[in-house]
Each structure stands twice: as structure tokens, then as C-alpha cells.
Design a protein around this motif. Sequence first.
Motif, PDB file in Angstrom:
ATOM      1  N   LEU A 238       0.810  -1.229   0.000  1.00  0.00           N
ATOM      2  CA  LEU A 238       0.000   0.000   0.000  1.00  0.00           C
ATOM      3  C   LEU A 238       0.841   1.275   0.000  1.00  0.00           C
ATOM      4  O   LEU A 238       0.676   2.139  -0.854  1.00  0.00           O
ATOM      5  CB  LEU A 238      -0.897   0.007   1.245  1.00  0.00           C
ATOM      6  CG  LEU A 238      -2.242  -0.696   1.144  1.00  0.00           C
ATOM      7  CD1 LEU A 238      -2.943  -0.671   2.500  1.00  0.00           C
ATOM      8  CD2 LEU A 238      -3.119  -0.018   0.106  1.00  0.00           C
ATOM      9  N   THR A 239       1.743   1.394   0.978  1.00  0.00           N
ATOM     10  CA  THR A 239       2.514   2.642   1.100  1.00  0.00           C
ATOM     11  C   THR A 239       3.428   2.818  -0.106  1.00  0.00           C
ATOM     12  O   THR A 239       3.563   3.926  -0.639  1.00  0.00           O
ATOM     13  CB  THR A 239       3.316   2.640   2.417  1.00  0.00           C
ATOM     14  OG1 THR A 239       2.382   2.508   3.498  1.00  0.00           O
ATOM     15  CG2 THR A 239       4.099   3.915   2.599  1.00  0.00           C
TER      16      THR A 239
ATOM     17  N   ILE B 283       1.401   4.021  -3.036  1.00  0.00           N
ATOM     18  CA  ILE B 283       1.056   5.439  -2.835  1.00  0.00           C
ATOM     19  C   ILE B 283       2.266   6.317  -3.156  1.00  0.00           C
ATOM     20  O   ILE B 283       2.150   7.325  -3.868  1.00  0.00           O
ATOM     21  CB  ILE B 283       0.578   5.682  -1.382  1.00  0.00           C
ATOM     22  CG1 ILE B 283      -0.788   5.044  -1.144  1.00  0.00           C
ATOM     23  CG2 ILE B 283       0.532   7.178  -1.064  1.00  0.00           C
ATOM     24  CD1 ILE B 283      -1.209   5.012   0.317  1.00  0.00           C
ATOM     25  N   PHE B 284       3.439   5.957  -2.637  1.00  0.00           N
ATOM     26  CA  PHE B 284       4.655   6.752  -2.884  1.00  0.00           C
ATOM     27  C   PHE B 284       4.917   6.874  -4.394  1.00  0.00           C
ATOM     28  O   PHE B 284       5.184   7.953  -4.906  1.00  0.00           O
ATOM     29  CB  PHE B 284       5.870   6.107  -2.218  1.00  0.00           C
ATOM     30  CG  PHE B 284       5.989   6.333  -0.732  1.00  0.00           C
ATOM     31  CD1 PHE B 284       4.999   7.003  -0.022  1.00  0.00           C
ATOM     32  CD2 PHE B 284       7.090   5.878  -0.026  1.00  0.00           C
ATOM     33  CE1 PHE B 284       5.107   7.215   1.345  1.00  0.00           C
ATOM     34  CE2 PHE B 284       7.220   6.089   1.346  1.00  0.00           C
ATOM     35  CZ  PHE B 284       6.228   6.743   2.028  1.00  0.00           C
TER      36      PHE B 284
ATOM     37  N   LEU C 274       2.161  11.719 -10.035  1.00  0.00           N
ATOM     38  CA  LEU C 274       0.981  12.513 -10.372  1.00  0.00           C
ATOM     39  C   LEU C 274       0.832  13.836  -9.620  1.00  0.00           C
ATOM     40  O   LEU C 274       0.015  14.663 -10.008  1.00  0.00           O
ATOM     41  CB  LEU C 274      -0.286  11.680 -10.155  1.00  0.00           C
ATOM     42  CG  LEU C 274      -0.482  10.518 -11.134  1.00  0.00           C
ATOM     43  CD1 LEU C 274      -1.758   9.765 -10.811  1.00  0.00           C
ATOM     44  CD2 LEU C 274      -0.527  11.008 -12.576  1.00  0.00           C
TER      45      LEU C 274
ATOM     46  N   TRP D 211      -2.536   8.997   8.279  1.00  0.00           N
ATOM     47  CA  TRP D 211      -1.801   8.983   7.002  1.00  0.00           C
ATOM     48  C   TRP D 211      -2.691   8.534   5.856  1.00  0.00           C
ATOM     49  O   TRP D 211      -3.058   9.339   5.007  1.00  0.00           O
ATOM     50  CB  TRP D 211      -0.538   8.132   7.151  1.00  0.00           C
ATOM     51  CG  TRP D 211       0.083   7.538   5.921  1.00  0.00           C
ATOM     52  CD1 TRP D 211       0.313   6.214   5.704  1.00  0.00           C
ATOM     53  CD2 TRP D 211       0.590   8.211   4.751  1.00  0.00           C
ATOM     54  NE1 TRP D 211       0.902   6.028   4.469  1.00  0.00           N
ATOM     55  CE2 TRP D 211       1.089   7.232   3.872  1.00  0.00           C
ATOM     56  CE3 TRP D 211       0.654   9.537   4.365  1.00  0.00           C
ATOM     57  CZ2 TRP D 211       1.649   7.524   2.628  1.00  0.00           C
ATOM     58  CZ3 TRP D 211       1.215   9.851   3.112  1.00  0.00           C
ATOM     59  CH2 TRP D 211       1.700   8.858   2.273  1.00  0.00           C
ATOM     60  N   MET D 212      -3.108   7.288   5.840  1.00  0.00           N
ATOM     61  CA  MET D 212      -3.744   6.746   4.624  1.00  0.00           C
ATOM     62  C   MET D 212      -5.134   7.331   4.365  1.00  0.00           C
ATOM     63  O   MET D 212      -5.426   7.758   3.248  1.00  0.00           O
ATOM     64  CB  MET D 212      -3.812   5.229   4.719  1.00  0.00           C
ATOM     65  CG  MET D 212      -2.464   4.599   4.491  1.00  0.00           C
ATOM     66  SD  MET D 212      -2.594   2.858   4.206  1.00  0.00           S
ATOM     67  CE  MET D 212      -0.885   2.472   3.882  1.00  0.00           C
TER      68      MET D 212
ATOM     69  N   LEU E 177      -4.858  11.100   3.519  1.00  0.00           N
ATOM     70  CA  LEU E 177      -4.317  11.303   2.165  1.00  0.00           C
ATOM     71  C   LEU E 177      -5.397  11.011   1.112  1.00  0.00           C
ATOM     72  O   LEU E 177      -5.570  11.773   0.155  1.00  0.00           O
ATOM     73  CB  LEU E 177      -3.111  10.390   1.940  1.00  0.00           C
ATOM     74  CG  LEU E 177      -2.431  10.553   0.596  1.00  0.00           C
ATOM     75  CD1 LEU E 177      -1.465  11.729   0.634  1.00  0.00           C
ATOM     76  CD2 LEU E 177      -1.672   9.294   0.201  1.00  0.00           C
TER      77      LEU E 177
END
Lengths: 131, 136
Positions: free
Chosen positions: A48-49, A52-53, A59, B54-55, B58
Motif C-alpha cells: 500500500l505505502t 502510494i509513494f 501525479l 496517514w492513509m 491522504l
Amino acid sequence: MPIQTRLFVRFALGYLLLGLVAGVVMAVDPAWRFLWPTYLHVIVVGWLTQLIFGVAFWLFPRASRDRKRGREGFIWATLVLLNVGLVLRILAEPFDLGRAAGPLLMASALCHLGAAVGFTANIWPRMGSGR
Amino acid sequence: MPRVTVVLVRAALVYLVAGAAVGTLLMGAKAGYQLPALVTRAWPLHAEMLLFGWMVQLALGVAYWILPKHAAAPVRGPVGPVVLAALFLNLGVAAAALGSVVDHAGLATGGRVAELAAVILFAVNAVPRIKRFGRD
């Protein structure tokens, strides 16, 4: 799509597969439940992270015409630290490495803290002040 | 990028770094280093900061920026509910995390209720924007 994003997304997909395999192993044989904390971090950090990174680096608004996606050194450091940290954790957390385990686990956590700081340092200035 | 998105994403980044720092302390305790007993109870703080701070934060910030716009102003819908959602989410994360660490059920429950309110307020803005591009 920049090279850093391609690497982030490919690694993310790899960790997703690894995490799902670990999930199957734990479901089939409860003796492997000691993998649970590592499994959780492989999915949440590795998949997940990391996804996202990679996508955010691609974008989010560009920093400027000459420095399109901000300071790229920070994002390279993030890519390396996140993945080195995760590999250290996968090696040191579930398996008995004796006295080496403590320092390796600390190094893993510090790598992840460094990755969070590196990503923040790249993305923060790219948002401007809003309009 | 709209200002409320900038605020939400920057708050999310703060929680990312803070949550990773708490995770480093937790790992220190797990690795056998001598740390205060409070550290060993901080895993709900770590989880709350990274999952909601965080998630989720965001996702809300980016969704407000990127969901289809309306044809008429305000093109991204009313901003008030989103500002309130940001406020409730951050108060909720702080209260739920603190409540879990100090074992205060009222604080933890209040935090969860604030997080729920944040998501409902965000939906007031976002649900009408979930539509095909080009549709008003």
C-alpha cells in the motif's frame, strides 16, 4: 511514467504477492502464525505505502519547469530505504537470528523512518500553498 | 491543487513521519533496548496515526482534488463540509490514539465518533461528485 514510479509499482506488486502467499501459508498451517507482524507490514508498507509513494511522485503537481518532480534524490533514497528496511524486517523478525536480530530490526525501523522523511521532503514543496 | 487538499495531504505527511517515529520506538522495545514502559503500549498510537492519520487523510485530500467537478460553481462542491471533515478527522485521530495509549475509554470512543463524523461530512461533498465525466 518515471523510472522511480515503475520501480515502486513493480516492488509493490511483488510484496503484494509475497504477502498473499504468507497469508495462505498462515491459513493452511497455524504454526506459521508467527509471521503475522511481518505479513501485516509486507502488505501495508510493501504494497500500500509503496504504491502510494510511486503514484504520488508521478501525479502530484510539478515543482517547477526545470525541477519537474522536485528533488529526485529524496525519492531515490525513499525507494532504497523502504525496500532495504522491509527486507531486513522479513529476515530478522520471524526467524531466529540470535544477537543479530535486535540491530537488524532497529536498522529496519530507521530505514522506514528515513523513507517517510525522504518522501515528505520530495512531496511537501510540490503542493505550493494551494489556490 | 485546492488549499484544503494541501492541508489534508500535509497533515497526512506529518502523521506518516510521526507514525514511523513511533514505530521505530516500538521496534526498539521489541529489539530489547531499554525504553519506558509507555513505549510498549504505543502500538495503537502507531496504527491510528498510520491508518487514519496517514492513509485515510491522504485519500480524502486527493479525492477532493481529483473527483469529477460540477459544471457550476463551486465546481468541487461545498468546501465547508470538507474543512469540517479535516478538523474532525485530526481531532479524532489524536483523541483515539491518546485514549488507546492511556487506556481512557471515553477519549478513545470520542475519537472514533469524530472519525465517523469526518467521513460522513466528507461524503456530503464527495457523493454528488461520483458520476461520469461530463455529467452535471
